[in-house]
Design a protein around this motif. Structure first.
Motif, PDB file in Angstrom:
ATOM      1  N   TYR A 158      38.431 -30.643  11.888  1.00  0.00           N
ATOM      2  CA  TYR A 158      37.909 -31.112  10.609  1.00  0.00           C
ATOM      3  C   TYR A 158      38.312 -32.562  10.398  1.00  0.00           C
ATOM      4  CZ  TYR A 158      36.874 -31.524   5.701  1.00  0.00           C
ATOM      5  OH  TYR A 158      36.363 -31.953   4.510  1.00  0.00           O
ATOM      6  N   PRO A 159      37.505 -33.467   9.921  1.00  0.00           N
ATOM      7  CA  PRO A 159      36.134 -33.241   9.415  1.00  0.00           C
ATOM      8  C   PRO A 159      35.038 -33.347  10.475  1.00  0.00           C
ATOM      9  CG  PRO A 159      36.809 -35.465   8.887  1.00  0.00           C
ATOM     10  CD  PRO A 159      37.957 -34.850   9.644  1.00  0.00           C
ATOM     11  N   TYR A 160      35.387 -33.317  11.727  1.00  0.00           N
ATOM     12  CA  TYR A 160      34.457 -33.258  12.865  1.00  0.00           C
ATOM     13  C   TYR A 160      33.605 -34.528  13.052  1.00  0.00           C
ATOM     14  CZ  TYR A 160      35.681 -28.363  12.279  1.00  0.00           C
ATOM     15  OH  TYR A 160      36.379 -27.202  12.126  1.00  0.00           O
ATOM     16  N   VAL A 161      32.919 -34.966  11.985  1.00  0.00           N
ATOM     17  CA  VAL A 161      32.020 -36.120  12.154  1.00  0.00           C
ATOM     18  C   VAL A 161      32.280 -37.231  11.121  1.00  0.00           C
ATOM     19  CG1 VAL A 161      29.608 -36.881  12.344  1.00  0.00           C
ATOM     20  CG2 VAL A 161      30.246 -34.594  13.130  1.00  0.00           C
ATOM     21  N   VAL A 162      32.090 -36.932   9.855  1.00  0.00           N
ATOM     22  CA  VAL A 162      32.258 -37.955   8.802  1.00  0.00           C
ATOM     23  C   VAL A 162      33.232 -37.437   7.749  1.00  0.00           C
ATOM     24  CG1 VAL A 162      31.105 -39.293   6.999  1.00  0.00           C
ATOM     25  CG2 VAL A 162      29.910 -38.861   9.149  1.00  0.00           C
ATOM     26  N   GLY A 163      34.361 -38.130   7.585  1.00  0.00           N
ATOM     27  CA  GLY A 163      35.335 -37.745   6.557  1.00  0.00           C
ATOM     28  C   GLY A 163      34.974 -38.330   5.208  1.00  0.00           C
ATOM     29  N   ALA A 164      34.413 -39.518   5.249  1.00  0.00           N
ATOM     30  CA  ALA A 164      33.915 -40.188   4.039  1.00  0.00           C
ATOM     31  C   ALA A 164      32.904 -41.207   4.518  1.00  0.00           C
ATOM     32  CB  ALA A 164      35.052 -40.876   3.282  1.00  0.00           C
ATOM     33  N   MET A 165      31.906 -41.469   3.681  1.00  0.00           N
ATOM     34  CA  MET A 165      30.850 -42.409   4.045  1.00  0.00           C
ATOM     35  C   MET A 165      31.371 -43.839   3.957  1.00  0.00           C
ATOM     36  SD  MET A 165      27.860 -41.548   5.039  1.00  0.00           S
ATOM     37  CE  MET A 165      27.374 -39.890   5.492  1.00  0.00           C
ATOM     38  N   LYS A 166      31.659 -44.412   5.127  1.00  0.00           N
ATOM     39  CA  LYS A 166      32.176 -45.778   5.171  1.00  0.00           C
ATOM     40  C   LYS A 166      31.164 -46.774   4.608  1.00  0.00           C
ATOM     41  CE  LYS A 166      35.171 -48.865   6.459  1.00  0.00           C
ATOM     42  NZ  LYS A 166      36.533 -48.860   5.926  1.00  0.00           N
ATOM     43  N   GLY A 167      29.896 -46.477   4.852  1.00  0.00           N
ATOM     44  CA  GLY A 167      28.845 -47.371   4.383  1.00  0.00           C
ATOM     45  C   GLY A 167      28.295 -46.958   3.034  1.00  0.00           C
ATOM     46  N   LYS A 168      27.696 -47.936   2.384  1.00  0.00           N
ATOM     47  CA  LYS A 168      27.082 -47.693   1.077  1.00  0.00           C
ATOM     48  C   LYS A 168      25.874 -46.779   1.272  1.00  0.00           C
ATOM     49  CE  LYS A 168      27.497 -51.331  -1.721  1.00  0.00           C
ATOM     50  NZ  LYS A 168      27.218 -52.666  -2.207  1.00  0.00           N
ATOM     51  N   VAL A 169      25.754 -45.788   0.431  1.00  0.00           N
ATOM     52  CA  VAL A 169      24.597 -44.893   0.510  1.00  0.00           C
ATOM     53  C   VAL A 169      23.996 -44.723  -0.887  1.00  0.00           C
ATOM     54  CG1 VAL A 169      25.260 -43.552   2.567  1.00  0.00           C
ATOM     55  CG2 VAL A 169      26.161 -42.895   0.323  1.00  0.00           C
ATOM     56  N   THR A 170      22.749 -44.304  -0.924  1.00  0.00           N
ATOM     57  CA  THR A 170      22.096 -44.016  -2.207  1.00  0.00           C
ATOM     58  C   THR A 170      22.079 -42.516  -2.391  1.00  0.00           C
ATOM     59  OG1 THR A 170      20.702 -45.932  -1.835  1.00  0.00           O
ATOM     60  CG2 THR A 170      19.996 -44.394  -3.553  1.00  0.00           C
ATOM     61  N   LEU A 171      22.577 -42.054  -3.529  1.00  0.00           N
ATOM     62  CA  LEU A 171      22.612 -40.617  -3.784  1.00  0.00           C
ATOM     63  C   LEU A 171      21.346 -40.171  -4.494  1.00  0.00           C
ATOM     64  CD1 LEU A 171      26.331 -40.178  -4.849  1.00  0.00           C
ATOM     65  CD2 LEU A 171      25.262 -39.385  -2.734  1.00  0.00           C
ATOM     66  N   ASP A 172      20.901 -38.989  -4.142  1.00  0.00           N
ATOM     67  CA  ASP A 172      19.747 -38.380  -4.784  1.00  0.00           C
ATOM     68  C   ASP A 172      20.107 -38.098  -6.240  1.00  0.00           C
ATOM     69  OD1 ASP A 172      17.747 -36.748  -5.656  1.00  0.00           O
ATOM     70  OD2 ASP A 172      17.797 -35.381  -3.941  1.00  0.00           O
ATOM     71  N   PRO A 173      19.448 -38.770  -7.189  1.00  0.00           N
ATOM     72  CA  PRO A 173      19.827 -38.586  -8.595  1.00  0.00           C
ATOM     73  C   PRO A 173      19.592 -37.162  -9.104  1.00  0.00           C
ATOM     74  CG  PRO A 173      17.831 -39.915  -8.407  1.00  0.00           C
ATOM     75  CD  PRO A 173      18.322 -39.697  -7.013  1.00  0.00           C
ATOM     76  N   ALA A 174      18.803 -36.387  -8.350  1.00  0.00           N
ATOM     77  CA  ALA A 174      18.533 -35.011  -8.786  1.00  0.00           C
ATOM     78  C   ALA A 174      19.648 -34.058  -8.366  1.00  0.00           C
ATOM     79  CB  ALA A 174      17.201 -34.549  -8.204  1.00  0.00           C
ATOM     80  N   THR A 175      20.668 -34.578  -7.656  1.00  0.00           N
ATOM     81  CA  THR A 175      21.742 -33.706  -7.169  1.00  0.00           C
ATOM     82  C   THR A 175      23.073 -34.133  -7.774  1.00  0.00           C
ATOM     83  OG1 THR A 175      22.091 -35.158  -5.259  1.00  0.00           O
ATOM     84  CG2 THR A 175      20.580 -33.295  -4.959  1.00  0.00           C
ATOM     85  N   THR A 176      24.004 -33.174  -7.892  1.00  0.00           N
ATOM     86  CA  THR A 176      25.325 -33.511  -8.429  1.00  0.00           C
ATOM     87  C   THR A 176      26.407 -33.061  -7.454  1.00  0.00           C
ATOM     88  OG1 THR A 176      25.209 -31.459  -9.681  1.00  0.00           O
ATOM     89  CG2 THR A 176      24.781 -33.471 -10.903  1.00  0.00           C
TER      90      THR A 176
END
Ligand SMILES: [Zn+2]
Ligand SMILES: [Zn+2]
Length: 470
Positions: A373-391
């Motif tokens: 764990y976390p196998y691939v991504v522990g935290a998004m190092k890069g800036k991302v856009t979140l889907d506003p319809a999700t929480t």
């Protein structure tokens, strides 16, 4: 004598007011410093710059040095993370693990040289008033020498205080800035990213524009699937329309996030990366927050099927290195490459940060896939856009490709272990599972008109056939 008293007063004035002696102190109206805006759960906002934290409260400094306190739990989720990040950052620089950390510490000895200088002037005055009067008090040379020494000792005092502050560092500082503010990352070379996917063509196809690199695939990998699953939801892999405007998208110009978004508390919905064989990689935690791999949900290749009968990985598909060598095994949805268990030059993998990667020798950040764990991504190092319809935690990065379910979601089959998975013709599969000592089967296929036929045979030998039109 009045002049002498004045000088002594000036000294004590400086000594008693720290903020005058140090840069970066308080914030005053119109002085050019910007106050941060903190969002509360209630929707209200408070202006102020983080000063220090004590227990579960942060203290913000406002204009004219006014301090206000806010309970961390009263902050919005996003700003709670910001507060925690700031507290961690300060703790990193402090010898104490205690959260009661003040960003700047004072030393009682920092004004010692200044004190000694004044003391010697007073001593000269009392020991030899004549000498003092003629050579210091009434002589230009004497007064300027004293002023010069006074200024020099203030500078020494201030620099000593800085030394005192930094000497409390107990842990080695990571030479890689965890949150670089202005770092220009070179745009990803399209030929180079494309070469990571080339071994899996023509089953997948790639294209790009100025902003994104697109991967089209039918969601079926070029390796076997499903075998090894011990916690099965009865979903099986079918093709998915990850093509055209529903292709997977990787941004070509990554930028560093101010606060990397942790996959422990976020991104439990969509893909966090796309493997070079066109299969999405989801958070290591399923949507109930459990480690999918640990609880037996994954097959021998680190994947399983979601509610749309969509095959995806939750663990790192390190087996792709067998085909891809030292090239990346995936690209994260923030645009950074995910390498296997070796560095791009074949060297042993360097230490990973909390995001699960590091800056490579080319100066660009990359992640690594690992077996833990976390196998691939522990935290998004890069800036991302979140889907506003999700929480959070079930939020997702956009753009995402979407699955196209063909049947209603199925439920867990307790005690079933998938033992075999075989292709039947070119458009179908036979899945065998064991429950106790008996076998059960799912035989399914689809035709050119997208008619899907599922024949479910349970361990008692009872068969049910369901047909769905997609
Ligand atoms: Zn899953
Ligand atoms: Zn590396």
């Amino acid at each position: 004598m009045k002049k002498l008293l004045y000088l002594i007063l000036v000294f004590f004035f400086f000594n008693s007011n720290d903020t005058f002696a140090h840069p970066g102190g308080h914030y005053h109206k119109g002085d050019g410093n910007v106050l941060n805006t903190w969002r509360l759960n209630s929707g209200k906002t408070i202006q102020g710059n983080f000063s220090f934290a004590k227990d579960n409260t942060i203290y913000l400094e406002q204009e004219e040095g006014k301090i206000v306190s806010i309970l961390i739990s009263d902050l919005s989720i996003q700003d709670q993370q910001l507060a925690k990040w700031k507290i961690n950052k300060i703790n990193h620089f402090n010898i104490s693990d205690n959260i009661n950390t003040f960003p700047e510490t004072s030393s009682p000895f920092k004004y010692l040289p200044l004190f000694l200088l004044c003391l010697s002037v007073i001593a000269i005055y009392f020991l030899n008033k004549h000498f003092f009067k003629n050579y210091i008090f009434n002589s230009r040379l004497g007064l300027s020498t004293f002023s010069f020494l006074f200024v020099v000792t203030i500078i020494i005092a201030c620099s000593k205080s800085t030394t005192t502050t930094t000497s409390t560092i107990s842990t080695p500082i990571n030479t890689t800035p965890s949150n670089p503010v202005v770092v220009v990352i070179p745009k990803t070379n399209t030929a180079s990213i494309d070469s990571a996917f080339s071994a899996f063509k023509p089953a997948i196809s790639t294209t790009w524009d100025d902003t994104y690199f697109y991967i089209a695939s039918n969601g079926i990998p070029n390796h076997n699937m499903m075998i090894g699953i011990t916690s099965w939801q009865q979903q099986v892999p079918i093709t998915q329309p990850y093509n055209g405007t529903n292709s997977w998208s990787i941004p070509l110009q990554p930028t560093y996030a101010t606060i990397p978004l942790s996959t422990k508390t976020n991104l439990m919905k969509g893909a966090v990366a796309v493997a070079v064989n066109g299969i999405p990689i989801f958070n290591a935690l399923n949507n109930r927050g459990e480690d999918s791999y640990k609880i037996g949900e994954l097959d021998n290749w680190g994947g399983h099927c979601g509610r749309g009968d969509d095959y995806h990985y939750h663990a790192a598909p390190l087996h792709l290195s067998t085909t891809n060598g030292l090239k990346p095994i995936a690209y994260a949805v923030d645009g950074f490459a995910v390498y296997g268990s070796k560095e791009p030059d074949g060297a042993v993998m360097n230490v990973l940060d909390t995001c699960h990667g590091h800056i490579g020798t080319n100066g660009t950040y990359h992640y690594h896939g690992t077996t833990d764990y976390p196998y691939v991504v522990g935290a998004m190092k890069g800036k991302v856009t979140l889907d506003p319809a999700t929480t959070a935690p079930e939020n997702q990065v956009i753009p995402q490709a979407f699955t196209k379910p063909v049947r209603p979601a199925t439920s867990p089959l307790t005690g079933a272990v998938i033992t075999d998975f075989t292709a039947v013709g070119s458009n179908g599969y036979l899945l065998t599972y064991k429950r106790g000592t008996k076998n059960g089967y799912v035989k399914y296929s689809w035709d050119a008109s997208n008619k899907y036929t599922f024949i479910l045979t349970d361990t008692a030998g009872v068969s049910v056939t369901n047909v769905y039109q997609r």
